[in-house]
Design an enzyme around this catalytic site. Structure first.
Site, PDB file in Angstrom:
ATOM      1  N   CYS A  95     -17.551  61.224   4.735  1.00 44.89           N
ATOM      2  CA  CYS A  95     -16.930  60.076   4.053  1.00 44.89           C
ATOM      3  C   CYS A  95     -17.481  58.773   4.619  1.00 44.89           C
ATOM      4  O   CYS A  95     -17.754  57.827   3.878  1.00 44.89           O
ATOM      5  CB  CYS A  95     -15.404  60.092   4.235  1.00 44.89           C
ATOM      6  SG  CYS A  95     -14.593  61.524   3.501  1.00 44.89           S
ATOM      7  N   CYS A 146     -13.205  61.924   8.460  1.00 45.58           N
ATOM      8  CA  CYS A 146     -14.238  62.631   7.699  1.00 45.58           C
ATOM      9  C   CYS A 146     -15.614  62.002   7.914  1.00 45.58           C
ATOM     10  O   CYS A 146     -15.863  60.883   7.460  1.00 45.58           O
ATOM     11  CB  CYS A 146     -13.844  62.611   6.226  1.00 45.58           C
ATOM     12  SG  CYS A 146     -15.122  63.165   5.095  1.00 45.58           S
TER      13      CYS A 146
END
Length: 110
Positions: free
Chosen positions: A36, A33
């Site tokens: 993230c 991600c």
């Protein structure tokens, strides 16, 4: 615990969140991600600066049952737990200021 952030798993989640003496901000994330990865250093800064909250992370790929339990549909999602109860959630990579404003808002809500 890396950089002041507690790594959680299915086995440690309940004890860490319910047994905490202060609010816990749990970052639901995954290795792949991009957003993230963008928010990770911000969370590390917050963990180093604030002692009134615990910052924790849980990898949704390794612990899908916890992600499903809290209906995490997109990542990053940060859920703020206060006394073991969900106080609020933030989805997406925000700036440090915006994230702190959200977290503080959840902690001061009646």
């Amino acid at each position: 615990m890396a950089n002041g952030i507690t790594d959680l798993s299915t086995a440690t989640f309940d004890e860490a969140v319910n047994g905490a003496g202060k609010p816990v901000v749990v970052d639901f994330w995954a290795e792949w991600c991009g957003p993230c990865k963008k928010i990770a250093p911000i969370l590390e800064e917050i963990a180093g600066e604030r002692d009134d909250v615990t910052i924790a992370k849980i990898n949704v790929d390794d612990n899908p049952d916890i992600a499903m339990k809290f209906n995490v549909m997109s990542i990053p999602t940060m859920i703020v737990f206060n006394e073991g109860e969900v106080a609020g959630r933030v989805t997406g990579a925000l700036s440090k200021g915006a994230l702190l404003q959200e977290i503080d808002g959840f902690l001061t809500s009646p």
